[in-house]
Design a protein around this motif. Structure first.
Motif, PDB file in Angstrom:
ATOM      1  N   LEU A 182      -0.933  29.546  68.692  1.00 40.07           N
ATOM      2  CA  LEU A 182      -0.514  30.182  67.444  1.00 40.07           C
ATOM      3  C   LEU A 182      -0.610  31.693  67.555  1.00 40.07           C
ATOM      4  O   LEU A 182       0.315  32.412  67.181  1.00 40.07           O
ATOM      5  N   ARG A 183      -1.707  32.169  68.097  1.00 41.95           N
ATOM      6  CA  ARG A 183      -1.880  33.619  68.266  1.00 41.95           C
ATOM      7  C   ARG A 183      -0.757  34.207  69.127  1.00 41.95           C
ATOM      8  O   ARG A 183      -0.233  35.271  68.853  1.00 41.95           O
ATOM      9  N   ASP A 184      -0.394  33.466  70.188  1.00 43.33           N
ATOM     10  CA  ASP A 184       0.631  33.949  71.123  1.00 43.33           C
ATOM     11  C   ASP A 184       2.053  33.566  70.710  1.00 43.33           C
ATOM     12  O   ASP A 184       3.007  33.905  71.425  1.00 43.33           O
ATOM     13  N   PHE A 242       5.918  31.248  62.413  1.00 44.10           N
ATOM     14  CA  PHE A 242       6.115  32.432  63.251  1.00 44.10           C
ATOM     15  C   PHE A 242       7.151  33.372  62.642  1.00 44.10           C
ATOM     16  O   PHE A 242       7.064  34.586  62.815  1.00 44.10           O
ATOM     17  N   ALA A 243       8.121  32.818  61.920  1.00 36.41           N
ATOM     18  CA  ALA A 243       9.164  33.641  61.296  1.00 36.41           C
ATOM     19  C   ALA A 243       8.598  34.510  60.168  1.00 36.41           C
ATOM     20  O   ALA A 243       9.139  35.565  59.874  1.00 36.41           O
ATOM     21  N   PHE A 244       7.508  34.081  59.533  1.00 38.45           N
ATOM     22  CA  PHE A 244       6.902  34.829  58.434  1.00 38.45           C
ATOM     23  C   PHE A 244       5.927  35.895  58.917  1.00 38.45           C
ATOM     24  O   PHE A 244       5.722  36.897  58.251  1.00 38.45           O
ATOM     25  N   PHE A 245       5.313  35.659  60.072  1.00 38.18           N
ATOM     26  CA  PHE A 245       4.234  36.523  60.540  1.00 38.18           C
ATOM     27  C   PHE A 245       4.679  37.424  61.681  1.00 38.18           C
ATOM     28  O   PHE A 245       5.316  36.975  62.637  1.00 38.18           O
ATOM     29  N   GLN A 246       4.277  38.683  61.584  1.00 37.80           N
ATOM     30  CA  GLN A 246       4.424  39.620  62.702  1.00 37.80           C
ATOM     31  C   GLN A 246       3.383  39.267  63.759  1.00 37.80           C
ATOM     32  O   GLN A 246       3.662  39.213  64.945  1.00 37.80           O
ATOM     33  N   ASP A 247       2.160  39.051  63.308  1.00 39.04           N
ATOM     34  CA  ASP A 247       1.094  38.549  64.177  1.00 39.04           C
ATOM     35  C   ASP A 247       0.218  37.630  63.341  1.00 39.04           C
ATOM     36  O   ASP A 247       0.153  37.759  62.127  1.00 39.04           O
ATOM     37  N   LEU A 248      -0.407  36.675  64.017  1.00 40.45           N
ATOM     38  CA  LEU A 248      -1.210  35.715  63.264  1.00 40.45           C
ATOM     39  C   LEU A 248      -2.391  35.236  64.079  1.00 40.45           C
ATOM     40  O   LEU A 248      -2.413  35.340  65.304  1.00 40.45           O
ATOM     41  N   GLY A 279      -2.986  36.800  59.065  1.00 36.63           N
ATOM     42  CA  GLY A 279      -2.381  37.802  59.923  1.00 36.63           C
ATOM     43  C   GLY A 279      -1.598  38.822  59.137  1.00 36.63           C
ATOM     44  O   GLY A 279      -1.865  39.077  57.964  1.00 36.63           O
ATOM     45  N   THR A 280      -0.600  39.399  59.811  1.00 34.86           N
ATOM     46  CA  THR A 280       0.258  40.400  59.197  1.00 34.86           C
ATOM     47  C   THR A 280       1.658  39.819  59.054  1.00 34.86           C
ATOM     48  O   THR A 280       2.242  39.333  60.025  1.00 34.86           O
ATOM     49  N   LEU A 281       2.169  39.864  57.819  1.00 36.40           N
ATOM     50  CA  LEU A 281       3.509  39.360  57.562  1.00 36.40           C
ATOM     51  C   LEU A 281       4.546  40.306  58.163  1.00 36.40           C
ATOM     52  O   LEU A 281       4.253  41.452  58.476  1.00 36.40           O
ATOM     53  N   LYS A 282       5.765  39.821  58.303  1.00 35.79           N
ATOM     54  CA  LYS A 282       6.852  40.630  58.879  1.00 35.79           C
ATOM     55  C   LYS A 282       7.080  41.926  58.105  1.00 35.79           C
ATOM     56  O   LYS A 282       7.483  42.929  58.671  1.00 35.79           O
ATOM     57  N   ASN A 283       6.781  41.912  56.792  1.00 34.59           N
ATOM     58  CA  ASN A 283       6.982  43.128  55.990  1.00 34.59           C
ATOM     59  C   ASN A 283       5.798  44.103  56.093  1.00 34.59           C
ATOM     60  O   ASN A 283       5.751  45.104  55.392  1.00 34.59           O
ATOM     61  N   THR A 334       2.569  43.438  55.390  1.00 37.55           N
ATOM     62  CA  THR A 334       1.457  43.088  54.520  1.00 37.55           C
ATOM     63  C   THR A 334       0.445  42.215  55.258  1.00 37.55           C
ATOM     64  O   THR A 334       0.814  41.189  55.834  1.00 37.55           O
ATOM     65  N   ALA A 335      -0.814  42.644  55.230  1.00 36.22           N
ATOM     66  CA  ALA A 335      -1.884  41.832  55.827  1.00 36.22           C
ATOM     67  C   ALA A 335      -2.280  40.746  54.832  1.00 36.22           C
ATOM     68  O   ALA A 335      -2.365  40.999  53.627  1.00 36.22           O
ATOM     69  N   THR A 336      -2.502  39.534  55.332  1.00 34.25           N
ATOM     70  CA  THR A 336      -2.941  38.443  54.472  1.00 34.25           C
ATOM     71  C   THR A 336      -4.109  37.721  55.123  1.00 34.25           C
ATOM     72  O   THR A 336      -4.110  37.497  56.342  1.00 34.25           O
ATOM     73  N   SER A 337      -5.105  37.408  54.305  1.00 35.68           N
ATOM     74  CA  SER A 337      -6.255  36.660  54.816  1.00 35.68           C
ATOM     75  C   SER A 337      -5.984  35.163  54.811  1.00 35.68           C
ATOM     76  O   SER A 337      -6.821  34.381  55.234  1.00 35.68           O
ATOM     77  N   GLY A 338      -4.815  34.763  54.320  1.00 32.87           N
ATOM     78  CA  GLY A 338      -4.464  33.344  54.323  1.00 32.87           C
ATOM     79  C   GLY A 338      -5.298  32.544  53.358  1.00 32.87           C
ATOM     80  O   GLY A 338      -5.906  33.069  52.436  1.00 32.87           O
ATOM     81  N   MET A 339      -5.319  31.244  53.591  1.00 31.61           N
ATOM     82  CA  MET A 339      -6.105  30.342  52.748  1.00 31.61           C
ATOM     83  C   MET A 339      -6.737  29.294  53.645  1.00 31.61           C
ATOM     84  O   MET A 339      -6.217  28.963  54.705  1.00 31.61           O
TER      85      MET A 339
END
Length: 146
Positions: free
Chosen positions: A23-25, A64-70, A96-100, A102-107
């Motif tokens: 997932l990270r990669d 992966f399409a939503f996240f720049q990195d995760l 991670g960080t969304l494509k836009n 924005t950093a998100t801590s998720g759930m």
């Protein structure tokens, strides 16, 4: 000297570590090697079930399409291991960080893994991801932490 069950549990835990790495990669090919071809996944996204490896990989491709990195964090991973099947559960969090930007801590979600030993390899035959349900509102509760 470790027992066969201890050896198998260590191998299964390594498979979960490979999920985190994949997932990270954003490595769909690496993730594909972790699942049985006929995997049945009860993921948080509709429909009720995703059947087969291609359906499971499509879910990861969507993430992966939503996240720049995760990153994916696993807590309280527990397994019960038999000769050729094993099941386990944990709490997991995709963040991670969304494509836009924005950093998100998720759930935090609840995750269950069911493994089958196929040709000597422990592969995920079933997984389920869920959040608790607030009965009064009919909505998922996504702000809980382990």
């Amino acid at each position: 000297m470790p027992t066969q069950r201890e050896i198998d549990e260590a191998k299964i835990r390594q498979q979960v570590d490979k999920i985190v790495e994949g997932l990270r990669d954003k490595d769909l090919e690496g993730l594909k090697r972790l699942y049985a071809t006929d995997v049945v996944s009860f993921d948080v996204e509709p429909p009720l079930q995703h059947v087969g490896i291609e359906a499971k990989l499509k879910n990861w491709a969507n993430a992966f399409a939503f996240f720049q990195d995760l990153t994916y964090e696993v807590r309280d991973l527990t397994f019960t291991v038999g000769d050729d099947v094993a099941f386990g559960h944990c709490f997991g969090r995709l963040s991670g960080t969304l494509k836009n930007g924005t950093a998100t801590s998720g759930m935090w979600v609840r995750a269950t893994f069911c493994f089958r030993k196929i040709d000597g390899n422990w592969l995920i035959a079933h997984d389920q991801v869920s959040v608790p349900l607030d009965m009064a509102s009919g909505k998922g509760v996504v702000d809980l932490e382990p």
